[in-house]
Design a protein around this motif. Structure first.
Motif, mmCIF file in Angstrom:
data_model
loop_
_atom_site.group_PDB
_atom_site.id
_atom_site.type_symbol
_atom_site.label_atom_id
_atom_site.label_comp_id
_atom_site.label_asym_id
_atom_site.label_seq_id
_atom_site.Cartn_x
_atom_site.Cartn_y
_atom_site.Cartn_z
ATOM 1 N N VAL A 215 34.272 6.459 -51.179
ATOM 2 C CA VAL A 215 33.512 5.263 -50.838
ATOM 3 C C VAL A 215 32.182 5.323 -51.580
ATOM 4 O O VAL A 215 31.688 6.407 -51.912
ATOM 5 N N LYS A 216 31.611 4.165 -51.853
ATOM 6 C CA LYS A 216 30.287 4.104 -52.472
ATOM 7 C C LYS A 216 29.207 4.320 -51.408
ATOM 8 O O LYS A 216 29.425 4.116 -50.218
ATOM 9 N N GLY A 217 28.049 4.710 -51.851
ATOM 10 C CA GLY A 217 26.956 4.985 -50.942
ATOM 11 C C GLY A 217 26.457 3.774 -50.179
ATOM 12 O O GLY A 217 25.781 3.922 -49.153
ATOM 13 N N ASP A 218 26.810 2.578 -50.660
ATOM 14 C CA ASP A 218 26.422 1.363 -49.936
ATOM 15 C C ASP A 218 27.537 0.868 -49.021
ATOM 16 O O ASP A 218 27.433 -0.209 -48.436
ATOM 17 N N GLY A 219 28.604 1.644 -48.906
ATOM 18 C CA GLY A 219 29.695 1.291 -48.002
ATOM 19 C C GLY A 219 30.823 0.506 -48.636
ATOM 20 O O GLY A 219 31.840 0.249 -47.987
ATOM 21 N N THR A 220 30.680 0.116 -49.889
ATOM 22 C CA THR A 220 31.743 -0.639 -50.561
ATOM 23 C C THR A 220 32.740 0.317 -51.203
ATOM 24 O O THR A 220 32.471 1.504 -51.387
ATOM 25 N N GLY A 221 33.902 -0.238 -51.585
ATOM 26 C CA GLY A 221 34.872 0.519 -52.364
ATOM 27 C C GLY A 221 35.645 1.563 -51.595
ATOM 28 O O GLY A 221 36.195 2.493 -52.210
#
Length: 452
Positions: free
Chosen positions: A266-272
């Protein structure tokens, strides 16, 4: 006071000294080079005493940013972390007030250490956690001169995490040192942030683990701001960050064994959010670790007998009960060699997976890692053997052995940033066959001299 009473008092003071010791306490070098009893490889033991030593988990950096010190867990001062200088062998206490779970070493911006700990004297609520930064450069400098200051000169609490989060020590520092990611066990908090209608996963497997929901949060190291990253319907384990690419995480669905889908990113901003390696029901995937900006190593295990088949190399009653995990009933027909197994490397960008190598028999490779330049891979097995793989030619050698199957844990190999050596934990020197020490194993010079 009599000489005898003075001697007794001195002995008592020395015995209790570690409990009183502050950050910066020094211990004499234990460094010693020992030839491997099987392969002859020169093993540099940086600790040699039975003091409860254990390396940082292989998913995380082991060396400080300047490459001079390795940080590890130890009972030299119970509940505190120790650093050892790889050149001099000097040992220095680098925390005071305890830590919980993972130790995180910054890889840029100076030598710094990050971790969570229970709030000291915190109003009787043991679910409150503090996020702590240690300025290791100041610790090392003042310790060397014997002029230590109060602990507040070295440790900074940059956030206090409320009890509702039930924050735990699965955590990771971002590549640029700006965000500190941590696991949230608070089911009410995590569940409230799941998409509507999400099915919460129940326990999976014979150990009764894996149930959700859990979440990942992050803290700004400078401001202490706390943010939610992602919630998932299962139990989270082994959060790790990409040490080259800020804002990229890998974590696991933790069941204590085989998971329905072990690896996630997951990306650090919560996406993906997605599976890192989409596994088949018969695959036993475990022990993932970033080994470069675009790559993650993981083990596809071949450690379990095929049901109903008698294997002459695995006589009945000699499995590995008590010494190694994954042998109990209840995991289904998984982790066998009916299908391809081995040290796998997944490319985060192309999503392609390759198998770098596998032992011809036995448990197969268990804890895995790779050199950051993409040249080599390494893994241990249930026999505590250490195997080195040339990724270009697929050649594999037994690099080191003799680390005792009775050891408290596995070797957990991790490459140094320059790719020239591998850190392990080993019981080779222990009298009881269990206590482990910190050890550095060189990559053979003829391998390093090979054309890339």
């Amino acid at each position: 006071m009599s000489l005898r009473k003075t001697s007794l008092l001195l002995s008592l003071v020395l015995a209790l000294a570690p409990a009183w010791a502050q950050i910066g306490q020094r211990f004499p070098s234990e460094k010693r080079v020992v030839p491997d009893p099987v392969t002859g490889t020169p093993l540099t033991f940086l600790t040699t005493q039975p003091r409860g030593d254990a390396k940082i988990y292989p998913s995380h950096p082991q060396w400080t940013a300047d490459g001079q010190w390795l940080v590890f867990r130890s009972n030299r001062v119970k509940g505190e972390a120790i650093a050892v200088n790889e050149t001099t062998g000097d040992l220095v206490q680098v925390t005071e007030g305890g830590y919980e779970g993972m130790l995180n070493l910054a890889q840029s911006g100076g030598n710094k250490l990050y971790f969570l700990r229970k709030e000291p004297g915190g109003a009787g609520n043991d679910k409150v956690r503090q996020a702590v930064e240690v300025d290791l450069d100041r610790v090392f400098a003042d310790s060397a001169t014997g002029a230590m200051k109060p602990v507040t000169a070295y440790q900074r609490v940059f956030a206090t995490l409320p009890a509702e989060l039930e924050a735990y020590g699965d955590n990771a520092l971002d590549a640029d040192g700006q965000w500190f990611y941590f696991r949230i066990q608070g089911k009410a908090y995590a569940g409230a942030r799941l998409p509507a209608g999400t099915k919460i996963e129940p326990p999976f497997g014979p150990r009764g683990m894996g149930a959700g929901p859990h979440a990942i949060g992050k803290i700004n190291v400078q401001t202490g701001e706390i943010k939610h990253v992602v919630s998932v319907p299962f139990q989270i384990g082994h959060i790790q960050s990409n040490s080259w690419n800020p804002g990229e995480l890998v974590f696991s669905w933790e069941t204590g064994g085989k998971s329905p889908q072990r690896t996630w990113t997951v990306k650090g901003d919560g996406t993906g959010l997605r599976p890192l390696y989409p596994e088949a029901p018969y695959e036993w995937v475990t022990h993932e670790a970033f080994i470069g900006k675009d790559e993650v190593a993981l083990a596809i295990m071949g450690h379990r007998p095929v049901p109903g088949v008698v294997d002459p190399n695995r006589p009945a009653g000699t499995a590995v009960e008590g010494a190694n995990p994954g042998q109990e009933d209840g995991w289904g027909n998984t982790g066998t060699r009916e299908k391809p197994t081995g040290l796998a490397i997944v490319n985060l960008r192309t999503r392609e997976m390759t198998i770098a190598g596998q032992t011809p028999k036995g448990s197969g490779l268990w804890h895995v890692h790779g050199s950051y330049d993409g040249r080599f891979a390494v893994g241990d097995d249930f026999e505590r053997g250490l195997y080195l793989i040339d990724r270009r030619t697929r050649e594999m050698i037994l690099l080191s052995a003799g680390h005792k199957t009775t050891a408290r844990d596995h070797p957990h190999p991790t490459f140094s940033p320059d790719g020239k050596k591998i850190q392990i934990q080993s019981a080779l020197l222990s009298a009881d066959g269990r206590e482990m020490n910190i050890c550095v194993v060189p990559v053979p010079q003829d391998w390093l001299a090979r054309k890339r």
